[in-house]
Design a protein around this motif. Structure first.
Motif, PDB file in Angstrom:
ATOM      1  N   PRO A 154       0.802  -1.233   0.000  1.00 14.11           N
ATOM      2  CA  PRO A 154       0.000   0.000   0.000  1.00 14.11           C
ATOM      3  C   PRO A 154       0.829   1.274   0.000  1.00 14.11           C
ATOM      4  O   PRO A 154       0.413   2.279  -0.571  1.00 14.11           O
ATOM      5  N   GLU A 155       2.021   1.243   0.603  1.00  9.89           N
ATOM      6  CA  GLU A 155       2.835   2.459   0.626  1.00  9.89           C
ATOM      7  C   GLU A 155       3.273   2.843  -0.779  1.00  9.89           C
ATOM      8  O   GLU A 155       3.337   4.032  -1.122  1.00  9.89           O
ATOM      9  N   VAL A 156       3.573   1.837  -1.625  1.00  5.18           N
ATOM     10  CA  VAL A 156       3.943   2.107  -3.009  1.00  5.18           C
ATOM     11  C   VAL A 156       2.758   2.678  -3.780  1.00  5.18           C
ATOM     12  O   VAL A 156       2.887   3.658  -4.528  1.00  5.18           O
ATOM     13  N   ALA A 178      -0.513   6.996  -6.338  1.00  2.00           N
ATOM     14  CA  ALA A 178      -1.743   7.766  -6.545  1.00  2.00           C
ATOM     15  C   ALA A 178      -1.472   9.264  -6.394  1.00  2.00           C
ATOM     16  O   ALA A 178      -1.945  10.073  -7.209  1.00  2.00           O
ATOM     17  N   ARG A 179      -0.704   9.647  -5.369  1.00  5.05           N
ATOM     18  CA  ARG A 179      -0.398  11.066  -5.173  1.00  5.05           C
ATOM     19  C   ARG A 179       0.440  11.605  -6.323  1.00  5.05           C
ATOM     20  O   ARG A 179       0.208  12.708  -6.820  1.00  5.05           O
ATOM     21  N   ARG A 180       1.417  10.811  -6.744  1.00  2.00           N
ATOM     22  CA  ARG A 180       2.289  11.264  -7.831  1.00  2.00           C
ATOM     23  C   ARG A 180       1.507  11.357  -9.143  1.00  2.00           C
ATOM     24  O   ARG A 180       1.777  12.243  -9.971  1.00  2.00           O
ATOM     25  N   LEU A 226      -8.288   0.039  -6.595  1.00  6.19           N
ATOM     26  CA  LEU A 226      -9.351  -0.877  -6.206  1.00  6.19           C
ATOM     27  C   LEU A 226      -8.871  -1.781  -5.078  1.00  6.19           C
ATOM     28  O   LEU A 226      -7.788  -2.365  -5.157  1.00  6.19           O
ATOM     29  N   GLU A 227      -9.697  -1.932  -4.047  1.00  9.81           N
ATOM     30  CA  GLU A 227      -9.406  -2.833  -2.938  1.00  9.81           C
ATOM     31  C   GLU A 227     -10.025  -4.185  -3.233  1.00  9.81           C
ATOM     32  O   GLU A 227     -11.207  -4.283  -3.541  1.00  9.81           O
ATOM     33  N   GLY A 284      -7.545  -7.087   0.512  1.00  5.47           N
ATOM     34  CA  GLY A 284      -6.158  -6.858   0.885  1.00  5.47           C
ATOM     35  C   GLY A 284      -5.214  -6.703  -0.279  1.00  5.47           C
ATOM     36  O   GLY A 284      -4.034  -6.399  -0.104  1.00  5.47           O
ATOM     37  N   PHE A 285      -5.719  -6.914  -1.477  1.00  5.07           N
ATOM     38  CA  PHE A 285      -4.944  -6.799  -2.703  1.00  5.07           C
ATOM     39  C   PHE A 285      -5.404  -5.531  -3.404  1.00  5.07           C
ATOM     40  O   PHE A 285      -6.599  -5.344  -3.615  1.00  5.07           O
ATOM     41  N   GLN A 286      -4.484  -4.653  -3.744  1.00  2.00           N
ATOM     42  CA  GLN A 286      -4.838  -3.370  -4.332  1.00  2.00           C
ATOM     43  C   GLN A 286      -4.404  -3.301  -5.790  1.00  2.00           C
ATOM     44  O   GLN A 286      -3.282  -3.670  -6.120  1.00  2.00           O
ATOM     45  N   ARG A 287      -5.331  -2.813  -6.634  1.00  2.00           N
ATOM     46  CA  ARG A 287      -5.057  -2.740  -8.072  1.00  2.00           C
ATOM     47  C   ARG A 287      -5.194  -1.306  -8.565  1.00  2.00           C
ATOM     48  O   ARG A 287      -6.263  -0.713  -8.458  1.00  2.00           O
TER      49      ARG A 287
END
Length: 280
Positions: free
Chosen positions: A52-54, A59-61, A84-85, A88-91
């Motif tokens: 999530p930190e990446v 997203a901010r960048r 998308l959540e 626990g897996f984010q896309r």
């Protein structure tokens, strides 16, 4: 649509995705839904993960980069970045207003007569030079990937639609890691740790003002090889008229022979089996 409705619409579109709009992308194969509330959008999905930190930084960048492009005078279609959540897996997902196929610059250049083709190239090259002039005093590391396949041509000029990866704020080392992290190719991800400099080098043209302008010229020559001499004459005239200082000297030095794709890109395209079509 609110965020919840938008996420639901994206999931529905992913479950019934249509044919890819392009197979050229290094990171994804964009597609346009056949029906539903997002049928007027192109959807670009990227490799998900549990970092999530990446993805939060990405997203901010992305938002910062889209703002940077617009502030520099670059026209973008309506563009939105989502994460998308999925348990626990984010896309990461980019939604972008679809552009008419007939406005894709690459296809327009192939079909146009020479005079029209040169006029189109002139507009694109002027916009590229304008971008670099606009960001020259910004402190961040900023790049741009204005290849022919990443432009459409609207009534008011070029429309750029390639906002991933967001080329703002990342060091060369960090961008090299993103190139590996989000590549769809297992082979590239396998080669990367063994030959990290080869992967990092993919980005170098994106951060070179002269490289982006010469890249546009080289692509035009490859698209229209029979017009090579005329296109190089136009390119020299463009450099003399619109560029100054070191940028002009760098571009002129590359025009003694038709510009070629960097070896790293020709090798990467060969590995991935990529087509030379618009990457919208």
């Amino acid at each position: 649509m609110n965020t919840s409705e938008l996420n639901r619409a994206v999931r529905d579109a992913l479950a019934d995705r249509g044919d890819p709009v392009s197979r050229l992308g290094y990171f994804c194969a964009p597609f346009r839904p056949r029906s539903g509330p997002l049928s007027d959008r192109v959807i670009k999905t990227y490799r998900g993960g549990r970092d999530p930190e990446v993805l939060e930084l990405l997203a901010r960048r992305h938002d910062a980069y889209a703002a940077c492009l617009r502030d520099a005078g670059v026209t973008l279609p309506e563009t939105r970045f989502l994460v998308l959540e999925e348990a626990g897996f984010q896309r990461p997902v980019i939604l972008q207003k679809a552009l008419p196929p007939e406005t894709m610059l690459r296809d327009m250049l192939r079909a146009a007569d020479l005079k029209t083709a040169i006029a189109l190239l002139d507009q694109a090259a002027i916009s590229i030079a304008g971008f670099w002039a606009a960001v020259a005093r910004r402190p961040e590391r900023i790049g741009y990937h204005p290849s022919i396949r990443n432009f459409a041509m609207g009534q008011e000029g070029p429309i750029f639609f390639d906002t991933f990866p967001p080329l703002i704020g990342y060091s060369r080392e960090e961008m090299g890691r993103l190139l590996l992290r989000f590549s769809e190719s297992r082979l590239i991800r396998g080669i990367g740790p063994i030959l990290p400099e080869r992967i990092r080098a993919i980005q170098d043209e994106w951060y070179s003002p002269a490289g982006t302008i010469v890249g546009l010229i080289g692509s035009a020559v490859r698209l229209r090889p029979d017009d090579k001499a005329d296109l190089l004459d136009w390119a020299r005239g463009f450099a003399e008229t619109h560029l100054t200082g070191a940028l002009k000297d760098e571009v002129m030095a590359e025009l003694d022979t038709p510009p070629r794709l960097p070896t790293i890109w020709t090798a990467t395209r060969r590995i991935l089996g990529l087509e030379g079509k618009p990457n919208v």
